[in-house]
Every structure is written in C-alpha cells, then in structure tokens.
Design a protein around this motif. Sequence first.
Motif, short mmCIF file in Angstrom:
data_model
loop_
_atom_site.label_atom_id
_atom_site.label_comp_id
_atom_site.label_asym_id
_atom_site.label_seq_id
_atom_site.Cartn_x
_atom_site.Cartn_y
_atom_site.Cartn_z
N ASN A 92 0.85 -1.19 0.00
CA ASN A 92 0.00 0.00 0.00
C ASN A 92 0.89 1.24 0.00
O ASN A 92 1.72 1.41 0.89
N LEU A 93 0.70 2.13 -0.97
CA LEU A 93 1.59 3.27 -1.12
C LEU A 93 0.95 4.60 -0.72
O LEU A 93 1.60 5.65 -0.81
N CYS A 94 -0.31 4.58 -0.29
CA CYS A 94 -1.04 5.84 -0.04
C CYS A 94 -1.56 5.93 1.39
O CYS A 94 -2.75 6.17 1.64
N ASN A 95 -0.71 5.71 2.36
CA ASN A 95 -0.98 5.91 3.79
C ASN A 95 -1.81 4.80 4.45
O ASN A 95 -1.52 4.42 5.58
N LEU A 96 -2.84 4.32 3.79
CA LEU A 96 -3.75 3.36 4.41
C LEU A 96 -3.71 2.03 3.67
O LEU A 96 -3.24 1.94 2.54
N GLY A 97 -4.22 0.99 4.35
CA GLY A 97 -4.26 -0.33 3.73
C GLY A 97 -5.15 -1.25 4.54
O GLY A 97 -5.65 -0.88 5.61
N PRO A 98 -5.38 -2.46 4.03
CA PRO A 98 -6.27 -3.40 4.73
C PRO A 98 -5.70 -3.85 6.06
O PRO A 98 -4.58 -4.36 6.13
N LEU A 99 -6.48 -3.69 7.11
CA LEU A 99 -6.03 -4.04 8.45
C LEU A 99 -6.00 -5.55 8.67
O LEU A 99 -5.25 -6.04 9.52
N LEU A 100 -6.82 -6.30 7.93
CA LEU A 100 -6.94 -7.73 8.15
C LEU A 100 -5.79 -8.52 7.53
O LEU A 100 -5.68 -9.71 7.78
N HIS A 101 -5.00 -7.89 6.73
CA HIS A 101 -3.95 -8.60 5.99
C HIS A 101 -2.59 -8.26 6.60
O HIS A 101 -2.01 -7.22 6.32
N ILE A 108 3.49 5.25 4.88
CA ILE A 108 2.85 6.36 5.60
C ILE A 108 3.72 7.59 5.38
O ILE A 108 4.87 7.63 5.82
N HIS A 109 3.19 8.58 4.71
CA HIS A 109 4.00 9.70 4.26
C HIS A 109 4.33 10.70 5.36
O HIS A 109 5.36 11.38 5.28
N ASP A 110 3.49 10.81 6.36
CA ASP A 110 3.75 11.77 7.43
C ASP A 110 2.86 11.46 8.62
O ASP A 110 2.01 10.58 8.55
#
Length: 366
Positions: A92-101, A108-110
């Motif tokens: 995941n390149l945009c701060n967020l992603g699936p929590l279950l995986h 996380i950019h900042d």
Amino acid sequence: MRTIAFNGKFFGAAPTGVHRVAEQLVAATDALIAAHAGGDVDYALVVRDRVNVPRYRNIACIRESRWARRMHRIAWEQCYFPFARRRDFILNLCNLGPLLHRDSATMIHDAQVYSSPDSYSLPFRLWYKFQYFFIGKRHKIIFTVSEFSKRELVRYGIASADKIVVVHNGCDHVFQVRPDETLLAALKLTPERYVLALANTQRHKNIGVLLKAFADPALRDIELVLFGGATRADFESLGHVVPPNARFAGRVSDAQLVGLMQRAGALAFPSLTEGFGLPPLEAMALGCPVIAAPLGALPEVCGDAALYADPFSVPAWRAQILSALDDESARQSLIASGYGQAARFTWQSAARSLVESLRAVTGATR
C-alpha cells in the motif's frame, strides 16, 4: 512463485501528491524489474475501477469484478481486496491499507494528523489515527519518505524505528513533461518577476505569511502566483487579506506547472511541517530558486540549495524573495546548487530501496 500486489486504489482518484508518488513508484519498479529480469516473485497492480492505467511491461494489471467495483472504496480496501489477494504480499503506497492482511507493507507519508491536527477535519483525523494504530503494529514494513517522517512516526507511537524504512521521493519525472507556458500570457506574468506557491488553506501550509509579505510595498512589482484548488474567496473566508498582486492560477496540469516553474523568479514554500516536500525539488530540477521554511523534512530535502526564512516573519520572507529575484549572484548560485540537489533524488533509486526491502521481508532472491 510469490506475488507482490500493489494496492491500486489511487488510480482514478482525485490527483494528490501522495497519489503522484504512488504512480511514480509503480512505474519505476516496473522499469527496475525490466533491468533485472527473473527471480522468484511476481508483481501485480490491483485496481477496482475501469480506469486508465499505464501499460507496464512486467507488472500485471488485475481489474476486479463488476460486483467489486460497486463496493464502497473503504469496504473494497478493507474487506474484499485482502480476501481476494489473501495469498499475496500487499503493498500500500497511499498511507492506508487493509487491516486484516498482516502480510503487507504500507507507506505512511507523514504524521501530520498528530502534529498539525487543525489542518484536518475531526472524522479524517480519527479515521487515520485508527488506521495508523493497527497498520503500524500489524504490517511487516512501514515505508516513509524522509528521516524526519520516520522520527515523527516513532514519536507518535505509530511504529517502532526498526520496522520503518525510508524511501525518499524522486523528482526526475519533471523531465518527461513538455512545458506549457500558456498561463504566463493568461495571467499576464513577466518571466522571473513572479513567485509560485501552493493555493492551499491548510494551516500547516502557512500561505498566510506570503499574503502578508506581498502586501508590503517592497514587493508591489512582483506577483504571487498561487496554484491549486483554493480560491481567493477561500482565503478571505478564513480572514486572510489577499493583496492585489496575488494571482490564482487554479488547478493546473503537469505541463502548465512545469511551464510556470521554469519561468518563475522563485518557488516559496513556507510550510510549518512537511513529510517530504516534493514541489521544492521539482522546482530545483527545473532551474527555479526555492525559498523554504526550515521546518519538517524541508532542510533534509532541500539541503543547502534553498534560501530559508522564519515561517512566522513577514520581513524575513520579503528579504529572501528580493534576494532570490534581484541579487543575480545569489540567484545563479541557487539555481546551480538546486540542480545538484535535485539530481540526488531519482525514482530509480526510490524503487531500488523499495524492492530491496520487499525482497528481504518476502524472502525473494531477486
């Protein structure tokens, strides 16, 4: 063979700096794979919409089913995507992603929802803080874009230092853009007699100090050109006084921005905090002097190639703007050192750092 699946939710979304970074990293990773073919890992880009995606040579594009496309983007990312790619390593390149995986890495950019909460709505802050808490604990790697951001992520308890890998952004994408200078005529701008800045009302962007500086009679013959989504009315509604020599370019294309940067007297970047700060490097690569605040990751990114001004001092910004535009010796020195500084930040180098870290955690040999 192991598959690393890029979370492609950013394709088709509104353009942001974070999305630009993601697109460049995917493209640079594809080029890196082409240069080092083989190994025991595949790469795939997973998208949920019928959106235009660049044609990659070595990264397969997986488009989800019509049923998945009808799901809300959060439900897709948190539920469907990790289930559908449960055997893959998800990136995941945009701060967020699936929590279950758990078998995932997230960039996380900042940590600005913590350090500059006034810049974000309450629901936005709560959602990101909730996500960061679990991502930092569950995902195997946390990528970030600067040593400053790494310290911030540790400071706010998002992740431990040994889990965080710094991958600096590149800026060489600007050389692939053909400049469009039509806005110079449309805005009646004189080359090298205007200063570029972001049209952004977020508190940490600190554009108010520039509005005050350009109200000073010493800068009356220099234009402040603000590019981005915020309008004059947006600034005035927050109590800012917009000086008569401020011009609002609105949202601009990449080609228009390159055209503006190449002919600008300087780029002003007075942010109180930045996880990276890509526009200053883009400006340097194009021969545009940079004036920045000495805060956040900006000293790390700009080095000695920028002029720095106290973010709360209007006289300091006025003086540095005049120096960048009117002192020819200082101007040429800034341009030369800017070229050198920008050359240190390439997407090829960023992709190499990304792939090497992924290889270590997934056990891939190449």
